[in-house]
Design a protein around this motif. Structure first.
Motif, PDB file in Angstrom:
ATOM      1  N   GLY A 104       0.759  -0.817   0.309  1.00 39.16           N
ATOM      2  CA  GLY A 104       0.069   0.034   0.053  1.00 39.16           C
ATOM      3  C   GLY A 104       0.619   1.336  -0.131  1.00 39.16           C
ATOM      4  O   GLY A 104       0.220   2.306  -0.576  1.00 39.16           O
ATOM      5  N   VAL A 105       1.988   1.317   1.095  1.00 44.79           N
ATOM      6  CA  VAL A 105       2.796   2.493   0.724  1.00 44.79           C
ATOM      7  C   VAL A 105       3.552   2.367  -0.693  1.00 44.79           C
ATOM      8  O   VAL A 105       3.408   3.864  -1.151  1.00 44.79           O
ATOM      9  N   GLN A 106       3.805   1.761  -1.106  1.00 39.52           N
ATOM     10  CA  GLN A 106       4.275   1.891  -3.155  1.00 39.52           C
ATOM     11  C   GLN A 106       2.987   2.268  -3.430  1.00 39.52           C
ATOM     12  O   GLN A 106       3.621   3.007  -4.171  1.00 39.52           O
ATOM     13  N   THR A 127      -0.164   5.761   9.092  1.00 32.75           N
ATOM     14  CA  THR A 127       0.613   5.263   9.017  1.00 32.75           C
ATOM     15  C   THR A 127       1.699   5.263   7.453  1.00 32.75           C
ATOM     16  O   THR A 127       1.730   5.174   7.348  1.00 32.75           O
ATOM     17  N   ASN A 128       0.152   4.941   7.197  1.00 34.98           N
ATOM     18  CA  ASN A 128       0.909   4.491   4.980  1.00 34.98           C
ATOM     19  C   ASN A 128       1.519   5.989   4.954  1.00 34.98           C
ATOM     20  O   ASN A 128       2.128   5.581   3.897  1.00 34.98           O
ATOM     21  N   VAL A 129       0.766   6.717   4.953  1.00 38.07           N
ATOM     22  CA  VAL A 129       0.992   8.421   4.710  1.00 38.07           C
ATOM     23  C   VAL A 129       2.630   8.792   5.616  1.00 38.07           C
ATOM     24  O   VAL A 129       2.823   9.095   4.444  1.00 38.07           O
ATOM     25  N   ARG A 134       7.592  10.055   4.149  1.00 41.13           N
ATOM     26  CA  ARG A 134       9.249   9.716   4.280  1.00 41.13           C
ATOM     27  C   ARG A 134       9.404   8.893   2.803  1.00 41.13           C
ATOM     28  O   ARG A 134      11.347   9.564   3.294  1.00 41.13           O
ATOM     29  N   GLN A 135       9.172   7.704   2.403  1.00 43.21           N
ATOM     30  CA  GLN A 135      10.334   7.551   1.116  1.00 43.21           C
ATOM     31  C   GLN A 135      10.397   8.398   0.675  1.00 43.21           C
ATOM     32  O   GLN A 135      11.057   8.337  -0.772  1.00 43.21           O
ATOM     33  N   ALA A 136       9.304   9.029  -0.289  1.00 42.65           N
ATOM     34  CA  ALA A 136       9.030   9.614  -1.588  1.00 42.65           C
ATOM     35  C   ALA A 136       8.634  11.050  -1.237  1.00 42.65           C
ATOM     36  O   ALA A 136       7.863  11.740  -1.572  1.00 42.65           O
ATOM     37  N   ARG A 175       1.828  13.149  13.602  1.00 39.74           N
ATOM     38  CA  ARG A 175       3.140  14.321  13.159  1.00 39.74           C
ATOM     39  C   ARG A 175       3.829  14.360  12.159  1.00 39.74           C
ATOM     40  O   ARG A 175       4.166  15.040  11.875  1.00 39.74           O
ATOM     41  N   ILE A 176       4.402  13.227  11.532  1.00 38.05           N
ATOM     42  CA  ILE A 176       5.001  12.848  10.270  1.00 38.05           C
ATOM     43  C   ILE A 176       4.267  14.376   9.636  1.00 38.05           C
ATOM     44  O   ILE A 176       5.066  14.201   8.568  1.00 38.05           O
ATOM     45  N   ALA A 177       2.766  13.645   9.218  1.00 40.75           N
ATOM     46  CA  ALA A 177       1.898  13.814   8.144  1.00 40.75           C
ATOM     47  C   ALA A 177       1.509  15.003   7.840  1.00 40.75           C
ATOM     48  O   ALA A 177       2.012  15.669   7.199  1.00 40.75           O
ATOM     49  N   PHE A 178       1.577  14.797  10.192  1.00 38.72           N
ATOM     50  CA  PHE A 178       0.770  17.429  10.073  1.00 38.72           C
ATOM     51  C   PHE A 178       2.116  17.653   9.876  1.00 38.72           C
ATOM     52  O   PHE A 178       1.698  18.678   9.108  1.00 38.72           O
ATOM     53  N   HIS A 179       3.777  17.105  10.167  1.00 38.99           N
ATOM     54  CA  HIS A 179       4.992  18.552   9.433  1.00 38.99           C
ATOM     55  C   HIS A 179       5.138  17.676   8.200  1.00 38.99           C
ATOM     56  O   HIS A 179       6.269  17.977   7.816  1.00 38.99           O
TER      57      HIS A 179
END
Length: 322
Positions: A104-106, A127-129, A134-136, A175-179
């Motif tokens: 799903g992440v890919q 989580t997926n987002v 982070r990867q792309a 937090r990663i997604a929001f930032h």
């Protein structure tokens, strides 16, 4: 003009109704549905998404299984709210299709890159987002809108006094997604409460439409209806994900939205997953600068929905299910 959507979901009962809304929208093409751990384990979430798409006659929409656990936290599912199968204990038959082999992440990365300007709608933990950006990181600028069903803006939570379930499940990912710089529109659970609830008489009216999708929407939410009343002492069935989807489909259903500095609490167990919204711009005060400096660096890049047009939200739901 056709709008392209990608939907990330931990498919249970209200997610299913949100999927129906998108899959039935005449001007929307759902390019992919990605499954994240949350309400249900990913195997059950993918099964529920595939069955929902099948109910809509949309067996062409690919479903991908993504992250099967939060970034750092143990899994905590919501069987108590949605039923053991996530669909009100209706135990629907297996769907005709299987999920795609790609992770799903890919799938998120590839779908966004292939469709610049795509609308992203998230109905579960992020989580997926988080893993995808982070990867792309290049995909951030290719998303035109990112509607997040999650959080609680200046109000109480639904899994703890401080936090809403989707954010609480994986606060580090949120937090990663929001930032990340994604153009997030935060639709907290509170805007789907009160008058926005589907009351008992409205549920019966929907059943009275006599369509398979109307029965499906009410049946799969039968357990959630009882859980909403028990948990929140609300007036009826809270359809949090469908309200977020309604705003994705028609942004004017949100009657008041404003941009703010927003952060997610990850350190405190008491307020874990709390979405801290600087509604009155106090983070720039010298007393707060040191604590909020990292958030300020990202700018006021989270739009928060504070209120909705309840009548129009319900009309959109009804028109989908008739």
């Amino acid at each position: 003009m056709v709008r392209k959507f990608i939907i990330d979901t931990d498919t249970a009962s209200d997610d299913a109704v949100a999927l129906v809304m998108a899959l039935r929208a005449p001007d929307v093409e759902v390019e992919a549905i990605t499954i994240v751990n949350g309400n249900m384990p990913v195997a059950q979430g993918s099964r529920n998404a595939l069955y929902t798409a099948q109910m809509c006659g949309r067996t062409d929409v690919p479903v991908y299984i993504g992250a099967d656990r939060p970034l750092m936290r143990p899994r905590v599912h919501a069987h108590w709210f949605h039923g053991e199968d996530g669909m009100g204990n209706q135990f629907y038959p297996p769907p005709e299709r299987q999920p795609e082999a790609k992770h799903g992440v890919q799938a998120i990365i590839d779908t966004v890159r292939a469709n610049p300007g795509i609308v992203m709608v998230t109905l579960g933990p992020l989580t997926n987002v988080a893993l995808a950006v982070r990867q792309a990181p290049d995909i951030v600028g290719k998303v035109s809108r990112c509607i997040v069903m999650g959080g609680a803006a200046g109000t109480t939570g639904n899994v703890t006094p401080a936090a809403e379930y989707n954010i609480w499940c994986d606060p580090e990912a949120a937090r990663i997604a929001f930032h990340s710089g994604l153009p997030i529109e935060m639709v907290g659970w509170e805007v789907a409460r009160g008058e926005a609830n589907i009351l008992a008489e409205e549920m019966e009216m929907i059943r009275g439409f006599g369509t398979p999708l109307a029965r499906f929407a009410m049946d799969c939410n039968s357990h959630a209806y009882k859980a909403t009343i028990e948990q929140s002492d609300d007036l009826g069935l809270g359809l949090y994900d469908p309200v977020a989807m309604a705003i994705a489909l028609d942004p004017t259903i949100c009657t008041y939205m404003s941009k703010h500095f927003v952060d997610v609490e990850t350190q405190s167990e008491l307020t874990r997953g709390m979405t801290v919204v600087d509604r009155y711009d106090v983070t720039t005060d010298e007393r707060n600068i040191d604590v909020w400096r990292s958030v300020q660096e990202h700018g006021k890049d989270v739009s928060v929905c504070w209120s909705i047009d309840v009548r129009r939200w319900k009309e959109l739901l009804y028109s989908t299910l008739r």
